[in-house]
Scaffold this motif. Structure first.
Motif, PDB file in Angstrom:
ATOM      1  N   HIS A 276       0.818  -1.216   0.000  1.00 30.11           N
ATOM      2  CA  HIS A 276       0.000   0.000   0.000  1.00 30.11           C
ATOM      3  C   HIS A 276       0.852   1.267   0.000  1.00 30.11           C
ATOM      4  CE1 HIS A 276      -4.055  -1.863   0.915  1.00 30.11           C
ATOM      5  NE2 HIS A 276      -3.217  -2.885   0.900  1.00 30.11           N
ATOM      6  N   ARG A 277       1.992   1.263   0.711  1.00 31.61           N
ATOM      7  CA  ARG A 277       2.789   2.485   0.862  1.00 31.61           C
ATOM      8  C   ARG A 277       4.243   2.347   0.411  1.00 31.61           C
ATOM      9  NH1 ARG A 277       2.956   4.454   6.452  1.00 31.61           N
ATOM     10  NH2 ARG A 277       3.502   6.413   5.459  1.00 31.61           N
ATOM     11  N   GLU A 278       4.691   1.164   0.104  1.00 33.51           N
ATOM     12  CA  GLU A 278       6.099   0.953  -0.230  1.00 33.51           C
ATOM     13  C   GLU A 278       6.299   0.642  -1.703  1.00 33.51           C
ATOM     14  OE1 GLU A 278       7.611  -0.836   4.067  1.00 33.51           O
ATOM     15  OE2 GLU A 278       7.590  -2.146   2.330  1.00 33.51           O
ATOM     16  N   ASP A 279       7.304   1.297  -2.284  1.00 33.71           N
ATOM     17  CA  ASP A 279       7.770   0.956  -3.626  1.00 33.71           C
ATOM     18  C   ASP A 279       8.707  -0.240  -3.527  1.00 33.71           C
ATOM     19  OD1 ASP A 279       6.535   3.145  -4.902  1.00 33.71           O
ATOM     20  OD2 ASP A 279       8.307   4.406  -4.709  1.00 33.71           O
TER      21      ASP A 279
ATOM     22  N   ALA B  40       9.557  -3.048 -11.556  1.00 35.43           N
ATOM     23  CA  ALA B  40       9.248  -2.053 -10.531  1.00 35.43           C
ATOM     24  C   ALA B  40       7.787  -2.173 -10.143  1.00 35.43           C
ATOM     25  CB  ALA B  40       9.559  -0.651 -11.052  1.00 35.43           C
ATOM     26  N   PHE B  41       7.529  -2.036  -8.863  1.00 39.23           N
ATOM     27  CA  PHE B  41       6.193  -2.165  -8.313  1.00 39.23           C
ATOM     28  C   PHE B  41       5.892  -0.934  -7.457  1.00 39.23           C
ATOM     29  CE2 PHE B  41       8.255  -6.310  -8.712  1.00 39.23           C
ATOM     30  CZ  PHE B  41       7.446  -6.888  -9.675  1.00 39.23           C
ATOM     31  N   PRO B  42       5.209   0.064  -8.032  1.00 36.77           N
ATOM     32  CA  PRO B  42       4.913   1.289  -7.284  1.00 36.77           C
ATOM     33  C   PRO B  42       3.943   1.037  -6.128  1.00 36.77           C
ATOM     34  CG  PRO B  42       4.606   1.621  -9.654  1.00 36.77           C
ATOM     35  CD  PRO B  42       4.778   0.156  -9.427  1.00 36.77           C
ATOM     36  N   ALA B  43       4.120   1.772  -5.052  1.00 40.61           N
ATOM     37  CA  ALA B  43       3.224   1.700  -3.904  1.00 40.61           C
ATOM     38  C   ALA B  43       1.785   1.980  -4.335  1.00 40.61           C
ATOM     39  CB  ALA B  43       3.648   2.710  -2.850  1.00 40.61           C
ATOM     40  N   GLY B  44       0.863   1.229  -3.759  1.00 37.42           N
ATOM     41  CA  GLY B  44      -0.551   1.474  -3.980  1.00 37.42           C
ATOM     42  C   GLY B  44      -1.131   0.913  -5.258  1.00 37.42           C
ATOM     43  N   TYR B  45      -0.302   0.290  -6.098  1.00 37.05           N
ATOM     44  CA  TYR B  45      -0.793  -0.283  -7.344  1.00 37.05           C
ATOM     45  C   TYR B  45      -1.197  -1.729  -7.074  1.00 37.05           C
ATOM     46  CZ  TYR B  45      -1.017  -1.645 -12.252  1.00 37.05           C
ATOM     47  OH  TYR B  45      -1.431  -2.115 -13.465  1.00 37.05           O
TER      48      TYR B  45
ATOM     49  N   LYS C 206       1.130  -1.676   4.960  1.00 40.66           N
ATOM     50  CA  LYS C 206       0.130  -2.730   4.791  1.00 40.66           C
ATOM     51  C   LYS C 206       0.372  -3.398   3.455  1.00 40.66           C
ATOM     52  CE  LYS C 206      -4.898  -3.349   4.771  1.00 40.66           C
ATOM     53  NZ  LYS C 206      -6.178  -2.633   4.898  1.00 40.66           N
ATOM     54  N   ALA C 207       0.232  -4.710   3.416  1.00 41.51           N
ATOM     55  CA  ALA C 207       0.327  -5.475   2.171  1.00 41.51           C
ATOM     56  C   ALA C 207      -0.899  -6.363   2.057  1.00 41.51           C
ATOM     57  CB  ALA C 207       1.598  -6.316   2.127  1.00 41.51           C
ATOM     58  N   THR C 208      -1.379  -6.494   0.834  1.00 45.12           N
ATOM     59  CA  THR C 208      -2.527  -7.346   0.527  1.00 45.12           C
ATOM     60  C   THR C 208      -2.038  -8.508  -0.328  1.00 45.12           C
ATOM     61  OG1 THR C 208      -4.072  -5.493   0.631  1.00 45.12           O
ATOM     62  CG2 THR C 208      -4.771  -7.427  -0.631  1.00 45.12           C
ATOM     63  N   TYR C 209      -2.507  -9.706  -0.019  1.00 44.30           N
ATOM     64  CA  TYR C 209      -2.131 -10.919  -0.741  1.00 44.30           C
ATOM     65  C   TYR C 209      -3.258 -11.238  -1.728  1.00 44.30           C
ATOM     66  CZ  TYR C 209       1.427 -10.892   2.749  1.00 44.30           C
ATOM     67  OH  TYR C 209       2.475 -10.493   3.541  1.00 44.30           O
ATOM     68  N   SER C 210      -2.915 -11.225  -2.996  1.00 43.63           N
ATOM     69  CA  SER C 210      -3.912 -11.268  -4.073  1.00 43.63           C
ATOM     70  C   SER C 210      -4.711 -12.556  -4.145  1.00 43.63           C
ATOM     71  CB  SER C 210      -3.210 -11.048  -5.416  1.00 43.63           C
ATOM     72  OG  SER C 210      -2.550  -9.807  -5.419  1.00 43.63           O
ATOM     73  N   ASP C 211      -4.089 -13.684  -3.896  1.00 41.86           N
ATOM     74  CA  ASP C 211      -4.718 -14.973  -4.171  1.00 41.86           C
ATOM     75  C   ASP C 211      -5.309 -15.661  -2.954  1.00 41.86           C
ATOM     76  OD1 ASP C 211      -3.951 -14.691  -6.877  1.00 41.86           O
ATOM     77  OD2 ASP C 211      -1.960 -15.469  -6.392  1.00 41.86           O
TER      78      ASP C 211
END
Length: 157
Positions: free
Chosen positions: A62-65, A93-98, A125-130
């Motif tokens: 959510h907040r970390e690149d 690259a994985f931008p924060a919030g994407y 915060k991190a969200t796990y997609s699967d």
């Protein structure tokens, strides 16, 4: 101490994930190179994947690149759009919030390594997609919840 002797950096194994997810990280280890050099504003880790190993659950921050560069072997990047084979020198690259969950899998019979660099936000915060899982990282402590915010009490699938 600008030069880091990688041979003296402890190898970190295991996972902070609750079960059943922690056991899915077998064959993954890392060297916390940024910590070894005293960095506090961002992390720099060398991730080592044995054949068949996953880097993590597919996730987004959510907040970390995050920035990744493959340094040895071959990894498969898995994200919403599908799979991409990555070889030494390839970057992502994985931008924060994407909200495009990602992870890497070593589908070869040889060890693979990549460098991952990421910002350090507190809290994060991190969200796990699967899977039905999220984590909040605050002051060095990880708190896992289901996506609806209730405390994690095991896989509900």
């Amino acid at each position: 101490m600008p030069v880091i002797d990688k041979s003296k950096v402890p190898v970190k194994t295991g996972s902070i994930y609750p079960q059943p997810y922690a056991s899915q990280m077998a064959g993954r280890s890392s060297l916390r190179l940024g910590d070894a050099g005293g960095l506090t504003q961002f992390g720099a880790n060398e991730v080592i994947l044995q054949p068949g190993a996953l880097s993590s659950l597919r996730h987004w921050h959510h907040r970390e690149d995050e920035f990744v560069m493959v340094t040895q072997g071959e990894c498969v990047l898995v994200q919403d759009e599908g799979e991409t084979t990555m070889r030494p020198g390839d970057c992502a690259a994985f931008p924060a919030g994407y909200p495009n969950g990602h992870h890497f899998i070593n589908k070869t019979d040889a060890e693979a390594r990549f460098l991952v660099i990421g910002s350090r936000m507190n809290p994060e915060k991190a969200t796990y997609s699967d899977v039905d899982l999220e984590v909040e990282l605050k002051d060095g402590k990880a708190t896992f919840t289901h996506k609806n915010g209730t405390p994690y009490q095991g896989d509900r699938t």
